[in-house]
Design a protein around this motif. Structure first.
Motif, mmCIF file in Angstrom:
data_model
loop_
_atom_site.group_PDB
_atom_site.id
_atom_site.type_symbol
_atom_site.label_atom_id
_atom_site.label_comp_id
_atom_site.label_asym_id
_atom_site.label_seq_id
_atom_site.Cartn_x
_atom_site.Cartn_y
_atom_site.Cartn_z
ATOM 1 N N UNK A 14 -2.605 -36.689 68.428
ATOM 2 C CA UNK A 14 -2.520 -36.735 69.835
ATOM 3 C C UNK A 14 -3.954 -36.868 70.346
ATOM 4 N N UNK A 15 -4.863 -36.964 69.715
ATOM 5 C CA UNK A 15 -6.431 -36.867 70.070
ATOM 6 C C UNK A 15 -6.766 -38.710 70.063
ATOM 7 N N UNK A 16 -7.797 -38.755 70.592
ATOM 8 C CA UNK A 16 -8.537 -39.966 70.692
ATOM 9 C C UNK A 16 -9.719 -40.571 70.358
ATOM 10 N N UNK A 17 -9.813 -41.903 69.882
ATOM 11 C CA UNK A 17 -10.982 -42.295 69.310
ATOM 12 C C UNK A 17 -11.538 -43.614 70.121
ATOM 13 N N UNK A 18 -12.486 -44.007 69.926
ATOM 14 C CA UNK A 18 -13.028 -45.398 70.497
ATOM 15 C C UNK A 18 -13.953 -45.972 69.110
ATOM 16 N N UNK A 19 -13.104 -47.144 68.649
ATOM 17 C CA UNK A 19 -13.972 -47.731 67.864
ATOM 18 C C UNK A 19 -14.977 -48.948 68.454
ATOM 19 N N UNK A 86 -3.056 -40.579 68.994
ATOM 20 C CA UNK A 86 -3.052 -40.917 67.526
ATOM 21 C C UNK A 86 -2.337 -40.164 66.775
ATOM 22 N N UNK A 87 -1.821 -40.562 65.734
ATOM 23 C CA UNK A 87 -0.762 -39.913 64.877
ATOM 24 C C UNK A 87 -1.166 -40.070 63.358
ATOM 25 N N UNK A 88 -0.757 -39.174 62.603
ATOM 26 C CA UNK A 88 -1.155 -39.527 61.188
ATOM 27 C C UNK A 88 -0.794 -40.832 60.653
ATOM 28 N N UNK A 89 0.096 -41.367 61.117
ATOM 29 C CA UNK A 89 0.317 -43.018 60.544
ATOM 30 C C UNK A 89 -0.682 -43.779 60.883
ATOM 31 N N UNK A 90 -1.615 -43.456 61.697
ATOM 32 C CA UNK A 90 -2.599 -44.466 62.125
ATOM 33 C C UNK A 90 -3.920 -44.356 61.298
ATOM 34 N N UNK A 91 -3.796 -43.171 60.250
ATOM 35 C CA UNK A 91 -4.725 -43.253 59.413
ATOM 36 C C UNK A 91 -4.992 -44.467 58.296
ATOM 37 N N UNK A 122 -6.153 -39.067 60.961
ATOM 38 C CA UNK A 122 -5.534 -38.351 61.848
ATOM 39 C C UNK A 122 -4.606 -37.015 61.316
ATOM 40 N N UNK A 123 -5.048 -36.200 61.436
ATOM 41 C CA UNK A 123 -4.623 -34.853 60.693
ATOM 42 C C UNK A 123 -3.445 -34.384 61.766
ATOM 43 N N UNK A 124 -2.421 -33.743 60.934
ATOM 44 C CA UNK A 124 -1.197 -33.230 61.585
ATOM 45 C C UNK A 124 -1.449 -31.924 62.149
#
Length: 124
Positions: A14-19, A86-91, A122-124
């Motif tokens: 559920x969080x966000x990051x910017x690369x 973000x979801x764990x599958x985005x790891x 991304x942790x669940x």
């Protein structure tokens, strides 16, 4: 063109990051830019692409559409990938790359230069 990806890290679901993808050289504005990702045990996959001119000329993988936004600043020679919800599958390890070929922007084999990758977990 040399590319340096950064901004990865550990984030909760559920969080966000910017690369960020910083490019060396004066020709950055002439390249289409893409982001790819590779999860453990899986092939590298296209995430998003943006035309050299930037703006609304963007494309996304269906899996990230509506959650991720690609952008670029041709003055700062930097491309960005803003990731929300973000979801764990985005790891995955995320890579930025530069191409001269918008037509094949989704195909990694058509890119000329690659950054070194940055890990997103991304942790669940």
């Amino acid at each position: 063109v040399q590319l340096q990806a950064s901004g990865g890290g550990l984030v909760q679901a559920g969080g966000s990051l910017t690369l960020s993808c910083a490019a060396s050289g004066s020709t950055f504005s002439t390249y289409e830019m893409g982001w790819f990702r590779q999860a453990p045990g899986k092939d590298r996959r296209f995430v998003a692409g943006i035309m050299s001119s930037g703006g609304s000329s963007t494309v996304y993988a269906d899996s990230v559409k509506g959650r991720f936004t690609i952008s670029r600043d041709n003055v700062k020679n930097t491309a960005y990938l803003h990731m929300n919800a973000l979801q764990p599958e985005d790891t995955a390890v995320y890579y930025c790359a530069a191409s001269k070929n918008w037509r094949w922007i989704r195909y990694g084999s058509k890119y000329d230069y690659w950054g070194q990758g940055t890990q997103v977990t991304v942790s669940s």
